[in-house]
Write a protein that holds these residues in place. Structure first.
Motif, short mmCIF file in Angstrom:
data_model
loop_
_atom_site.label_atom_id
_atom_site.label_comp_id
_atom_site.label_asym_id
_atom_site.label_seq_id
_atom_site.Cartn_x
_atom_site.Cartn_y
_atom_site.Cartn_z
N GLY A 146 -24.79 2.02 5.86
CA GLY A 146 -23.84 3.59 5.67
C GLY A 146 -22.93 3.61 4.82
O GLY A 146 -22.75 3.70 3.92
N GLN A 165 -24.81 8.56 14.79
CA GLN A 165 -23.11 7.95 14.25
C GLN A 165 -23.66 8.31 12.62
O GLN A 165 -24.88 7.23 12.45
CB GLN A 165 -22.55 6.75 14.89
CG GLN A 165 -21.85 6.63 14.46
CD GLN A 165 -21.15 6.20 14.76
OE1 GLN A 165 -20.12 5.80 16.57
NE2 GLN A 165 -20.45 4.73 14.18
N THR A 221 -20.87 2.53 22.66
CA THR A 221 -22.17 1.82 22.98
C THR A 221 -21.49 -0.04 23.47
O THR A 221 -22.53 -0.92 23.06
CB THR A 221 -21.82 1.11 21.01
OG1 THR A 221 -21.01 0.37 20.67
CG2 THR A 221 -22.49 2.02 20.13
N LYS A 242 -27.06 -0.41 13.76
CA LYS A 242 -25.65 -0.27 12.96
C LYS A 242 -26.01 -0.92 11.77
O LYS A 242 -25.92 -2.13 11.92
CB LYS A 242 -25.02 -1.19 13.96
CG LYS A 242 -23.76 -0.45 13.90
CD LYS A 242 -22.48 -1.10 14.20
CE LYS A 242 -22.47 -2.55 14.83
NZ LYS A 242 -21.31 -2.69 15.76
N ASP A 301 -19.05 3.40 9.90
CA ASP A 301 -20.82 2.37 10.38
C ASP A 301 -21.80 3.69 10.93
O ASP A 301 -21.10 4.30 11.84
CB ASP A 301 -20.61 1.41 11.00
CG ASP A 301 -20.15 0.42 11.17
OD1 ASP A 301 -19.21 0.25 9.74
OD2 ASP A 301 -19.08 -0.52 12.02
N TRP A 328 -25.69 -5.71 20.96
CA TRP A 328 -26.18 -6.15 18.96
C TRP A 328 -26.24 -7.38 18.48
O TRP A 328 -25.19 -8.30 19.81
CB TRP A 328 -24.73 -5.38 18.57
CG TRP A 328 -23.97 -3.84 18.26
CD1 TRP A 328 -23.69 -3.97 18.89
CD2 TRP A 328 -25.05 -3.20 18.55
NE1 TRP A 328 -23.55 -1.82 18.63
CE2 TRP A 328 -24.48 -1.91 18.03
CE3 TRP A 328 -26.55 -3.24 17.58
CZ2 TRP A 328 -24.76 -0.56 17.98
CZ3 TRP A 328 -26.62 -1.18 17.30
CH2 TRP A 328 -25.74 -1.00 17.84
N ILE A 373 -24.98 4.53 12.78
CA ILE A 373 -26.35 3.68 14.08
C ILE A 373 -27.32 5.32 13.67
O ILE A 373 -27.83 6.19 14.33
CB ILE A 373 -25.33 3.98 15.32
CG1 ILE A 373 -24.20 2.93 14.99
CG2 ILE A 373 -26.55 3.69 16.29
CD1 ILE A 373 -23.06 2.85 16.46
N LEU A 375 -32.96 0.42 17.66
CA LEU A 375 -31.23 0.61 17.21
C LEU A 375 -30.51 -0.51 16.88
O LEU A 375 -30.62 -1.18 16.34
CB LEU A 375 -30.07 0.88 18.91
CG LEU A 375 -29.32 1.51 18.77
CD1 LEU A 375 -29.84 2.89 18.28
CD2 LEU A 375 -28.17 2.01 19.72
N PHE A 381 -28.46 -5.00 15.81
CA PHE A 381 -29.78 -4.44 16.32
C PHE A 381 -29.90 -4.65 17.64
O PHE A 381 -29.25 -5.70 18.10
CB PHE A 381 -31.11 -4.71 15.48
CG PHE A 381 -31.91 -6.32 15.77
CD1 PHE A 381 -32.18 -6.93 16.82
CD2 PHE A 381 -30.71 -6.96 14.89
CE1 PHE A 381 -32.25 -7.70 16.99
CE2 PHE A 381 -31.16 -8.39 15.39
CZ PHE A 381 -32.00 -9.18 15.84
N HIS A 382 -30.24 -3.75 18.35
CA HIS A 382 -30.56 -3.54 19.50
C HIS A 382 -32.11 -3.59 19.37
O HIS A 382 -32.31 -2.34 20.06
CB HIS A 382 -29.92 -2.93 20.52
CG HIS A 382 -30.07 -2.97 21.85
ND1 HIS A 382 -29.05 -3.93 22.77
CD2 HIS A 382 -30.81 -1.81 22.67
CE1 HIS A 382 -30.19 -4.13 24.12
NE2 HIS A 382 -30.80 -3.02 23.82
N ASP A 398 -23.42 -1.85 8.44
CA ASP A 398 -21.29 -1.03 8.06
C ASP A 398 -21.56 -0.32 7.23
O ASP A 398 -22.65 0.04 6.46
CB ASP A 398 -21.63 -2.22 7.38
CG ASP A 398 -21.27 -3.81 8.94
OD1 ASP A 398 -21.25 -3.71 9.73
OD2 ASP A 398 -21.77 -4.88 7.95
#
Length: 151
Positions: free
Chosen positions: A98, A63, A8, A41, A102, A13, A104, A39, A24-25, A43
């Protein structure tokens, strides 16, 4: 056992105050095609706020493992790395997060009329919404911010 890490370094982020355990992105907000691509992420061993999807979506886990929980906290589903799932708007409210690392996951929200997500309280009352307007503003803020990307 964790999955191989997703690189990443070239992703900026973003976070929002009051929304714990998630970054997020935003990749695209296309009003004409009615698509919002993000996208996320989440935790490890944590959960984000309860919400409901208001648009059809596709999820791809890149991920970790994505864990989905029912409103009562019961684990509903585990999506391992590589999972590709298509979902419909107005499904069951849920939280997600998650597993032991983490997670993704890429979300492509499709057929967006106005809203993408309703944010819910513990009684499933709508306390906030995110739609095209909000994601467009977040994308503009993300793009305007100084880049921290690896050259």
């Amino acid at each position: 056992m964790g999955t191989l890490p997703f690189d990443t370094r070239n992703i900026k982020w973003n976070t929002l105050d009051g929304f714990d355990h998630v970054a997020f992105h935003i990749y695209a907000v296309d009003e004409e095609k009615r698509i919002v691509d993000i996208l996320f992420k989440f935790d490890a061993n944590s959960r984000i706020v309860m919400h409901r999807h208001k648009a059809d979506y596709i999820t791809f886990v890149v991920q970790g493992e994505l864990r989905i929980y029912r409103p009562n906290g019961e684990l509903k589903e585990i999506r391992p790395v590589g999972s590709y799932v298509a979902g419909k708007a107005d499904g069951e409210p849920h939280t997600e997060g998650g597993g032991d690392q983490d997670v993704i996951a890429f979300y492509s929200n499709r057929n967006v009329d106005t809203l993408v997500y309703e944010i819910l309280d513990e009684n499933q009352n709508v306390v906030a919404t995110f739609g095209m307007v909000e994601f467009k503003a977040l994308l503009e803020a993300q793009t305007a911010a100084p880049s921290t990307l690896v050259a």
